[in-house]
Motif scaffolding. Structure first.
Motif, short mmCIF file in Angstrom:
data_model
loop_
_atom_site.label_atom_id
_atom_site.label_comp_id
_atom_site.label_asym_id
_atom_site.label_seq_id
_atom_site.Cartn_x
_atom_site.Cartn_y
_atom_site.Cartn_z
N THR A 150 -3.05 -68.94 56.86
CA THR A 150 -1.91 -69.39 57.66
C THR A 150 -2.29 -70.56 58.55
O THR A 150 -1.44 -71.17 59.19
N HIS A 151 -3.59 -70.85 58.64
CA HIS A 151 -4.07 -71.99 59.41
C HIS A 151 -5.45 -72.38 58.89
O HIS A 151 -6.01 -71.67 58.04
N THR A 152 -5.98 -73.50 59.36
CA THR A 152 -7.29 -73.93 58.89
C THR A 152 -8.43 -73.32 59.72
O THR A 152 -9.60 -73.55 59.43
N SER A 153 -8.07 -72.49 60.73
CA SER A 153 -9.11 -71.91 61.59
C SER A 153 -10.15 -71.05 60.85
O SER A 153 -11.29 -70.99 61.30
N PRO A 154 -9.78 -70.36 59.74
CA PRO A 154 -10.83 -69.61 59.04
C PRO A 154 -11.99 -70.50 58.57
O PRO A 154 -13.10 -70.01 58.38
N TYR A 204 -0.23 -72.03 54.68
CA TYR A 204 1.01 -71.43 54.17
C TYR A 204 1.64 -70.49 55.17
O TYR A 204 0.96 -69.64 55.74
N ARG A 205 2.95 -70.65 55.40
CA ARG A 205 3.69 -69.68 56.19
C ARG A 205 5.09 -69.55 55.62
O ARG A 205 5.66 -70.53 55.14
N SER A 206 5.62 -68.34 55.70
CA SER A 206 6.93 -68.06 55.12
C SER A 206 8.02 -68.61 56.05
O SER A 206 8.55 -67.89 56.87
N HIS A 251 0.22 -78.93 55.95
CA HIS A 251 -1.18 -79.31 56.10
C HIS A 251 -1.60 -79.32 57.56
O HIS A 251 -0.83 -79.73 58.42
N GLN A 252 -2.80 -78.85 57.78
CA GLN A 252 -3.36 -78.89 59.13
C GLN A 252 -4.72 -79.56 59.07
O GLN A 252 -5.35 -79.62 58.02
N VAL A 253 -5.15 -80.04 60.22
CA VAL A 253 -6.56 -80.40 60.33
C VAL A 253 -7.10 -79.67 61.55
O VAL A 253 -6.46 -79.61 62.61
N GLU A 254 -8.23 -79.04 61.33
CA GLU A 254 -8.89 -78.27 62.38
C GLU A 254 -10.08 -79.08 62.85
O GLU A 254 -10.75 -79.72 62.04
N GLY A 255 -10.34 -79.08 64.16
CA GLY A 255 -11.56 -79.71 64.66
C GLY A 255 -12.40 -78.66 65.35
O GLY A 255 -11.86 -77.75 65.98
N ALA A 290 -12.16 -76.26 70.05
CA ALA A 290 -11.50 -76.38 68.76
C ALA A 290 -10.09 -76.89 68.98
O ALA A 290 -9.54 -76.75 70.07
N PHE A 291 -9.55 -77.52 67.98
CA PHE A 291 -8.14 -77.91 68.03
C PHE A 291 -7.57 -77.85 66.63
O PHE A 291 -8.30 -77.88 65.64
N GLY A 292 -6.25 -77.71 66.57
CA GLY A 292 -5.59 -77.69 65.27
C GLY A 292 -4.31 -78.48 65.38
O GLY A 292 -3.58 -78.36 66.36
N VAL A 293 -4.04 -79.30 64.37
CA VAL A 293 -2.83 -80.14 64.43
C VAL A 293 -2.25 -80.29 63.02
O VAL A 293 -2.98 -80.29 62.03
N1 PHE Z 1 -4.89 -72.36 64.41
C1 PHE Z 1 -3.85 -72.68 65.35
C2 PHE Z 1 -2.50 -72.63 64.65
O1 PHE Z 1 -2.38 -72.80 63.50
C3 PHE Z 1 -4.06 -74.03 65.97
C4 PHE Z 1 -5.30 -74.08 66.81
C5 PHE Z 1 -6.52 -74.40 66.26
C6 PHE Z 1 -5.24 -73.79 68.16
C7 PHE Z 1 -7.64 -74.45 67.02
C8 PHE Z 1 -6.35 -73.83 68.95
C9 PHE Z 1 -7.57 -74.14 68.37
O2 PHE Z 1 -1.51 -72.36 65.26
#
Ligand code: PHE
Length: 352
Positions: free
Chosen positions: A174-178, A200-202, A213-217, A316-319
């Motif tokens: 559901t996010h790139t955090s894994p 992917y999210r419903s 698409h996401q990018v995780e840092g 970390a960040f996600g966008v």
């Molecule tokens: N994984 C979060 C999301 O999809 C975004 C995020 C990533 C937030 C990393 C904080 C740190 O909603």
């Protein structure tokens, strides 16, 4: 009889008529089959005379049928070839040329910008298990945040056993955090990565598609603090939007995997109805737009990944990549990203 058979076979107009003749002469009730049956009742002398003649007749008719059939098929082929000739003097249809998709383009730009800051690109599977997607990110089984992700789960029968033997449900990440989790576990610390990819999210409307698409840092090192996060995001966004006047506003927020968690808004100016990024969102005629989630990596995540949180910290960040592309190129409907319409690409200036 031989001559009559030859004539009728030669005159057969089509394959169906030819087949009818074959049945007439050689079928179970056929005339030649009938002659063959008379051999049994003949005297030896008579059979010596008639046997070879009847057999020769059968050979001749079989041969004539095969020959006529081959001729008909050849004629049909020639007729087809004649009707399908290619006119080489006609102009060729214009080939439609594609272009690099805006999403791929943005992911390439991000990889370049972050490479300059010392980040490498990490990847992970899109089919994940709930341990990497949730549990290791400080979202245990009963955590309410799991429900917020509108997760696509695979059937329970496909669950796999984790290291501790407990079942892990399979899902579409559901996010790139894994990828944070996987990279910390496989590479240890220190670490500086971005992880771009599909998630992917419903969910589906003008600004949500079930796949996006996401990018995780992720940065893990000693003595990392919020100042590093703020500087990194500012540097990245200024480079990406190619403007020096990008102003960020950091707001306290909540994600299970970061503590503290920070929502980042970016200032924009209203030009008519269009929002143009840049400038202080508090200035007259300006506003703030929510852009990304971030924070200091929660110490529970760091220990779940086998690192000592006393020694290692990080941010970390996600966008959303699609969202970054929409903002940069002024696109307004996310769904058009996945229609594969070349006119749409050209409209926004993407062409080969
Ligand atoms: N994984 C979060 C999301 O999809 C975004 C995020 C990533 C937030 C990393 C904080 C740190 O909603």
């Amino acid at each position: 009889m031989g001559a009559e058979a030859q004539t009728r076979i030669a005159a057969a107009p089509d394959l169906a008529a030819l087949e009818a003749l074959r049945v007439h002469f050689l079928g179970k009730q056929g005339t030649i089959s009938g002659l063959l049956k008379t051999l049994g009742a003949m005297t030896a002398e008579q059979r010596q005379v008639d046997g070879p003649r009847i057999h020769a007749l059968r050979e001749a008719v079989t041969g004539a049928l095969a020959e006529r059939k081959a001729a008909m098929e050849q004629a049909a082929l020639e007729a087809q070839l004649a009707s399908e000739t290619i006119d080489l003097s006609l102009p060729a249809p214009e080939a439609q040329r594609g272009a690099v998709h805006p999403v791929s383009q943005v992911m390439d730009e991000l990889a370049e910008i972050f490479a300059d800051l010392g980040f490498s690109v990490a990847t992970g599977p899109e089919i994940e298990d709930d341990w990497h997607n949730f549990t290791a990110l400080n979202m245990p089984e009963s955590h309410p945040a799991r429900a917020m992700h509108d997760t696509f789960y695979f059937p329970n029968q496909l669950a796999v056993a984790g290291d501790d033997g407990s079942p892990r449900r399979m899902l579409l990440r559901t996010h790139t955090s894994p990828v944070q989790v996987r990279t910390m576990m496989s590479q240890g610390a220190p670490l500086r990565i971005i992880a771009p990819g599909r998630v992917y999210r419903s969910d589906s409307d003008a600004t949500h598609t079930p796949m996006f698409h996401q990018v995780e840092g992720l940065v893990i090192d000693r003595d990392i603090h919020l100042g590093h996060l703020k500087w990194t995001l500012e540097t990245f966004l200024k480079a990406f939007f190619e403007r020096d006047d990008i102003v960020l506003r950091l707001r306290p927020s909540y994600f299970p995997f970061t503590e503290p968690s920070i929502e980042v808004d970016v200032g924009f100016a209203l030009e008519g109805t269009r929002r143009v990024l840049g400038g202080d969102g508090d200035a007259p005629g300006h506003g703030w737009m929510e852009l990304l989630g971030s924070g200091m990596v929660n110490r529970n995540v760091i220990s779940a990944c086998g690192l000592d949180p006393e020694e290692w910290q990080g941010f970390a960040f996600g966008v959303g990549v699609d969202r970054l592309a929409m903002l940069k190129y002024g696109m307004d409907d996310l769904r058009a990203f996945f229609d594969g319409d070349l006119r749409w690409l050209r409209h926004y200036g993407f062409s080969a």
